[in-house]
Enzyme design. Sequence first.
Site, PDB file in Angstrom:
ATOM      1  N   ASP A   1       0.868  -1.179   0.000  1.00 27.18           N
ATOM      2  CA  ASP A   1       0.000   0.000   0.000  1.00 27.18           C
ATOM      3  C   ASP A   1       0.906   1.232   0.000  1.00 27.18           C
ATOM      4  O   ASP A   1       1.818   1.316   0.833  1.00 27.18           O
ATOM      5  CB  ASP A   1      -0.874   0.034   1.253  1.00 27.18           C
ATOM      6  CG  ASP A   1      -1.974  -1.026   1.240  1.00 27.18           C
ATOM      7  OD1 ASP A   1      -1.909  -1.944   0.410  1.00 27.18           O
ATOM      8  OD2 ASP A   1      -2.878  -0.927   2.088  1.00 27.18           O
TER       9      ASP A   1
ATOM     10  N   ASP B   1     -15.548  -3.418   0.680  1.00 28.52           N
ATOM     11  CA  ASP B   1     -14.896  -3.015   1.933  1.00 28.52           C
ATOM     12  C   ASP B   1     -16.004  -2.703   2.931  1.00 28.52           C
ATOM     13  O   ASP B   1     -16.778  -1.762   2.725  1.00 28.52           O
ATOM     14  CB  ASP B   1     -14.019  -1.786   1.685  1.00 28.52           C
ATOM     15  CG  ASP B   1     -12.990  -2.030   0.586  1.00 28.52           C
ATOM     16  OD1 ASP B   1     -12.490  -3.168   0.476  1.00 28.52           O
ATOM     17  OD2 ASP B   1     -12.688  -1.086  -0.167  1.00 28.52           O
TER      18      ASP B   1
HETATM   19  O1  LIG Z   1      -6.056  -1.015   1.731  1.00 28.44           O
HETATM   20  C1  LIG Z   1      -6.282  -0.152   2.592  1.00 28.44           C
HETATM   21  O2  LIG Z   1      -5.712  -0.170   3.717  1.00 28.44           O
HETATM   22  C2  LIG Z   1      -7.256   0.937   2.300  1.00 28.44           C
HETATM   23  C3  LIG Z   1      -7.534   1.843   3.291  1.00 28.44           C
HETATM   24  C4  LIG Z   1      -8.430   2.859   3.048  1.00 28.44           C
HETATM   25  C5  LIG Z   1      -9.010   2.966   1.809  1.00 28.44           C
HETATM   26  C6  LIG Z   1      -8.739   2.075   0.809  1.00 28.44           C
HETATM   27  C7  LIG Z   1      -7.860   1.035   1.035  1.00 28.44           C
HETATM   28  N1  LIG Z   1      -7.517   0.109   0.086  1.00 28.44           N
HETATM   29  C8  LIG Z   1      -8.134  -0.250  -1.106  1.00 28.44           C
HETATM   30  O3  LIG Z   1      -8.378   0.860  -1.993  1.00 28.44           O
HETATM   31  C9  LIG Z   1      -9.344   0.423  -2.904  1.00 28.44           C
HETATM   32  C10 LIG Z   1     -10.488   1.363  -2.998  1.00 28.44           C
HETATM   33  O4  LIG Z   1     -10.113   2.485  -3.725  1.00 28.44           O
HETATM   34  P1  LIG Z   1     -11.268   3.295  -4.461  1.00 28.44           P
HETATM   35  O5  LIG Z   1     -12.365   3.451  -3.475  1.00 28.44           O
HETATM   36  O6  LIG Z   1     -11.655   2.457  -5.635  1.00 28.44           O
HETATM   37  O7  LIG Z   1     -10.619   4.578  -4.802  1.00 28.44           O
HETATM   38  C11 LIG Z   1      -9.914  -0.883  -2.400  1.00 28.44           C
HETATM   39  O8  LIG Z   1      -9.296  -1.961  -3.078  1.00 28.44           O
HETATM   40  C12 LIG Z   1      -9.474  -0.888  -0.948  1.00 28.44           C
HETATM   41  O9  LIG Z   1      -9.434  -2.200  -0.463  1.00 28.44           O
END
Ligand SMILES: O=C(O)c1ccccc1N[C@@H]1O[C@H](COP(=O)(O)O)[C@@H](O)[C@H]1O
Length: 241
Positions: free
Chosen positions: A11, A130
Amino acid sequence: MSKLELLPAVDVRDGQAVRLVHGESGTETSYGSPLEAALAWQRSGAEWLHLVDLDAAFGTGDNRELIAEVARAMDIKVELSGGIRDDASLAAALATGCTRVNLGTAALETPEWVAKVIAEHGDQIAVGLDVRGTTLRGRGWTRDGGDLYETLARLDSEGCARYVVTDIAKDGTLQGPNLELLRGVCAATDKPVVASGGVSSLDDLRAIAALVPEGVEGAIVGKALYAKAFTLEEALAVVAG
Ligand SMILES: O=C(O)c1ccccc1N[C@@H]1O[C@H](COP(=O)(O)O)[C@@H](O)[C@H]1O
């Protein structure tokens, strides 16, 4: 029986490989260069990399060039997440040569666009579910985005190929995965499920691997690897059976 796939996570926030607790901005622990981290997982035998642009997910900028550099440096399969919400960001993500992308917020806020790209790109599109409880969260997990099972039914009807299921309450906590949630999602869809959040031990991986017959295909491992709870080599040996 198929073996559980393992996806070590990198990440990226502000150019650094980080881990968060519950996905909350400000809880970062930094682990240095994302490229070095990704190359280390590849050298250890990973077949997949789960690569996330956290700034893009939070809306605090992006690490697009660095993410592309990491994805292009990999000889292994890459799942790319974070901030993929429109044609331009999807095109940029796919142009890295990644194997698939993972859409979060877009699946909650622009369902017509997501249905369109599922139809266009098939298996290259996964949706990240999520959740807190059974409520989906988007925009860096800061906003509610509807009911898990209603959204899952809609995405299934649109042909979504795969789901990445994260229990936000578990993510980054080393408290063990939410097996009940994984079972519930597997019961609600015939599509493969990638488990994310909470893995703390090799026994946790064994417990997730026991759900492969129910539809779990893979597990994302983050904090446990960075905290050296076990090595990736040990984890790969466990899932190899
Ligand atoms: O992975 C994380 O820790 C995380 C924390 C906070 C937000 C998102 C996170 N991860 C991943 O990001 C994508 C979502 O991104 P978007 O909403 O499409 O812009 C998703 O895979 C989360 O698991």
